[in-house]
Design a protein around this motif. Structure first.
Motif, short mmCIF file in Angstrom:
data_model
loop_
_atom_site.label_atom_id
_atom_site.label_comp_id
_atom_site.label_asym_id
_atom_site.label_seq_id
_atom_site.Cartn_x
_atom_site.Cartn_y
_atom_site.Cartn_z
N ILE A 239 0.85 -1.20 0.00
CA ILE A 239 0.00 0.00 0.00
C ILE A 239 0.89 1.25 0.00
O ILE A 239 1.74 1.41 0.88
N GLN A 240 0.71 2.08 -1.02
CA GLN A 240 1.38 3.38 -1.06
C GLN A 240 0.30 4.41 -0.78
O GLN A 240 -0.66 4.52 -1.55
N ALA A 241 0.44 5.13 0.33
CA ALA A 241 -0.62 6.07 0.71
C ALA A 241 -0.03 7.45 0.97
O ALA A 241 1.03 7.58 1.58
N GLU A 242 -0.73 8.46 0.50
CA GLU A 242 -0.32 9.84 0.72
C GLU A 242 -1.32 10.48 1.68
O GLU A 242 -2.53 10.25 1.55
N PHE A 243 -0.82 11.28 2.61
CA PHE A 243 -1.69 11.85 3.65
C PHE A 243 -1.64 13.37 3.62
O PHE A 243 -0.69 13.97 3.13
N GLU A 244 -2.68 13.99 4.22
CA GLU A 244 -2.71 15.45 4.35
C GLU A 244 -1.64 15.90 5.34
O GLU A 244 -0.99 16.92 5.15
N LYS A 245 -1.48 15.12 6.43
CA LYS A 245 -0.58 15.54 7.50
C LYS A 245 0.75 14.79 7.39
O LYS A 245 0.81 13.68 6.86
N GLU A 246 1.77 15.40 7.98
CA GLU A 246 3.11 14.80 7.96
C GLU A 246 3.09 13.47 8.74
O GLU A 246 2.50 13.38 9.81
N LEU A 294 9.42 7.75 -0.82
CA LEU A 294 10.39 8.76 -1.24
C LEU A 294 9.92 9.54 -2.46
O LEU A 294 10.54 10.51 -2.86
N SER A 295 8.79 9.12 -3.05
CA SER A 295 8.36 9.74 -4.31
C SER A 295 7.32 10.85 -4.12
O SER A 295 6.85 11.42 -5.09
N CYS A 296 6.94 11.12 -2.85
CA CYS A 296 5.95 12.20 -2.65
C CYS A 296 6.09 12.76 -1.24
O CYS A 296 6.82 12.23 -0.41
N VAL A 297 5.34 13.83 -0.97
CA VAL A 297 5.36 14.45 0.36
C VAL A 297 4.32 13.74 1.23
O VAL A 297 3.25 13.38 0.75
N ASN A 298 4.62 13.51 2.49
CA ASN A 298 3.69 12.85 3.44
C ASN A 298 3.19 11.49 2.94
O ASN A 298 2.01 11.16 3.10
N GLY A 299 4.08 10.74 2.31
CA GLY A 299 3.69 9.43 1.79
C GLY A 299 4.28 8.31 2.63
O GLY A 299 5.35 8.46 3.24
N LEU A 300 3.57 7.18 2.65
CA LEU A 300 4.01 6.01 3.39
C LEU A 300 3.85 4.79 2.50
O LEU A 300 2.88 4.71 1.74
N ILE A 301 4.81 3.85 2.56
CA ILE A 301 4.64 2.56 1.88
C ILE A 301 4.68 1.49 2.96
O ILE A 301 5.53 1.53 3.86
N PHE A 302 3.74 0.55 2.90
CA PHE A 302 3.77 -0.56 3.85
C PHE A 302 3.17 -1.79 3.20
O PHE A 302 2.61 -1.73 2.10
#
Ligand SMILES: NC(=O)c1ccc[n+]([C@@H]2O[C@H](COP(=O)([O-])OP(=O)(O)OC[C@H]3O[C@@H](n4cnc5c(N)ncnc54)[C@H](OP(=O)(O)O)[C@@H]3O)[C@@H](O)[C@H]2O)c1
Length: 331
Positions: A239-246, A294-302
Motif C-alpha cells: 500500500i502506497q498512501a499519501e496523507f494530508e498531514k506529515e 520517497l516519491s511524494c510528500v507525506n507518503g508512506l509505503i507498507f
C-alpha cells in the motif's frame, strides 16, 4: 449469548466450511443450523460442535425462521437467494461481490463501519478479501493523518479462487498439468484476477478502488494492480498512501499498534515482516515494511498480509454477525 437460527449457503465450499470452523472456534452455539449447497452435495454430513447436520439442496430452502444467513456460493446464487432470506426476516451477510455497491447494502469491515448496519438495511455485503486487509490499516492511519491518495499492488494466493485455484496449483506442482489459470501458476505470477474492463483494469482491481471509498466514506484518488502468486493461502498487499498531514515510521506504528484486528510486525534487521505463513489460520491483518514513500510528500509505503479465506471472507462475516448480536442483546 442467546442461541440463533443460522443458515449457511455454500456450506461445502472453501469459505462456507471456514464459516463453520470459525463459528465453532468462536464458540457460537446455535438453535438451528441449516447447511445449504448444490444438489450434488445433498445428504453430506457436516459436524458442528459435536452434532451432525445434513447438507440440504438450496433449491429446497425455507426462508422463514432464520436469524442470520451467511452466503458464499457465488454472485448468481446470492443475487437470487439473499433477498429471499432477507425478506423472510433474516440478517444476511453475503461474501460475493453481487450486492457490494448497492446503496441499500452496507459494506462492512466490523472494526471500521459496523454503524452502517441497521435492520432496514439487513442485506450486508462482505468486502473483497484484498480490500479488507488494505482498508483496515488505512482506516487507523486516516483517523490521524487524513489519507488523500492510495495505490495498491496485491500478491494474491490461489485460495482466493476457491478450491479450483488450490487444486490448479497443487496439480501443476505435481506435474499433472493445469486447467483453471491461463498459465502454470506453480511457475509464474499472473497479473489477471477476474475479467478485464474497458479501462484495462480488472474487475478485482476496480473492486478494491470502489469498495475502499465506500467503506471509508471518502472519495480520494486510488488505483490498484492485482497479481495472482504461487502461494496457497494468505494475500499480500503493498500500500502506497499519501496523507494530508506529515507522517513518519514511528508515528505510523503508533497509529497502528494495539488496534483491533491489527498486528504490527516491523523488525526488519531480524527478518521481522509479514509473511503468508504467519497469517494463515488466524484473523489478524499483519502490517510491516513501514517506510516513508520517497516519491511524494507525506507518503508512506507498507505491506499487509492476511488469511484471505478467514479475515478476507469467513471471519469478517462471522465478526459482523457477532457485533450485531452484541448490539441486539445490549438493548
Ligand atoms: N476464496 C476466497 O478467498 C473468497 C474470499 C472472499 C469471497 N469469496 C466469495 O465466496 C464465494 C464462494 O467462494 P469459495 O472460494 O468458497 O468457492 P467454492 O469453494 O467453489 O465453494 C462454492 C460453494 O457454493 C456452492 N454452490 C455452487 N453452486 C450452487 C448452487 N447452484 N446452489 C447452491 N450452492 C451452490 C457449492 O456447493 P457444492 O459443493 O454442492 O458445489 C459450494 O458450497 C464466491 O462468491 C467468492 O467470490 C471467496
Amino acid at each position: 449469548m442467546k442461541k440463533y437460527n443460522i443458515a449457511i449457503v455454500g456450506a461445502t465450499g472453501l469459505v462456507g466450511s471456514t464459516f463453520i470452523k470459525v463459528m465453532e472456534e468462536y464458540g457460537i452455539e446455535v438453535n438451528n443450523l441449516y447447511l445449504y449447497a448444490s444438489s450434488k452435495s445433498e445428504g453430506k454430513i457436516i459436524n458442528y460442535m459435536g452434532k451432525e447436520y445434513t447438507v440440504i439442496d438450496l433449491a429446497k430452502a425455507k426462508f422463514d425462521n432464520v436469524d442470520f444467513a451467511l452466503f458464499s456460493a457465488g454472485g448468481a446464487i446470492s443475487g437470487e437467494y439473499a433477498p429471499k432470506f432477507r425478506d423472510g426476516g433474516a440478517i444476511v451477510i453475503d461474501n460475493s461481490s453481487f450486492f457490494r455497491m448497492y446503496d441499500e447494502c452496507p459494506l462492512i469491515v466490523p472494526e471500521i463501519n459496523i454503524g452502517d448496519y441497521s435492520f432496514d438495511k439487513r442485506l450486508i455485503a462482505n468486502p473483497n478479501c484484498s480490500t479488507i486487509q488494505s482498508v483496515l490499516p488505512l482506516y487507523y492511519l486516516d483517523l490521524e493523518y487524513n489519507v488523500k491518495r492510495v495505490v495498491y499492488t496485491t500478491y494474491q494466493a490461489v485460495a482466493g479462487s476457491g478450491m479450483k485455484g488450490i487444486n490448479d496449483l497443487r496439480s501443476a506442482k505435481e506435474g499433472k498439468g493445469y486447467s483453471f489459470y491461463p498459465y502454470d501458476i506453480s511457475k509464474t505470477c499472473i497479473p489477471e484476477i477476474d475479467s478485464f474492463l474497458d479501462n484495462h483494469y480488472t474487475k478485482e482491481e476496480m473492486k478494491m478502488v470502489n469498495e475502499t471509498r465506500k467503506i471509508l466514506h471518502k472519495n480520494f484518488p486510488i488505483a490498484a494492480t492485482c497479481i495472482r502468486v504461487p502461494v496457497e493461502c494468505s494475500h499480500g498487499v503493498v500500500i502506497q498512501a499519501e496523507f494530508e498531514k506529515e507522517i513518519d515510521i514511528e508515528s505510523a506504528i503508533k497509529a497502528l499498534e494495539g488496534k483491533e484486528g491489527i498486528k504490527v510486525v516491523d523488525d526488519i534487521y531480524n527478518h521481522g515482516y509479514p509473511v503468508s505463513t504467519m497469517a494463515t489460520g488466524n484473523d489478524l491483518v499483519y502490517v510491516g515494511r513501514i517506510r516513508k514513500d520517497l516519491s511524494c510528500v507525506n507518503g508512506l509505503i507498507f505491506y499487509t498480509v492476511a488469511d484471505n479465506v478467514r479475515k478476507g471472507a469467513a471471519s469478517n462475516a462471522v465478526q459482523i454477525m457477532l457485533k450485531i448480536i452484541k448490539e441486539k442483546e445490549s438493548k
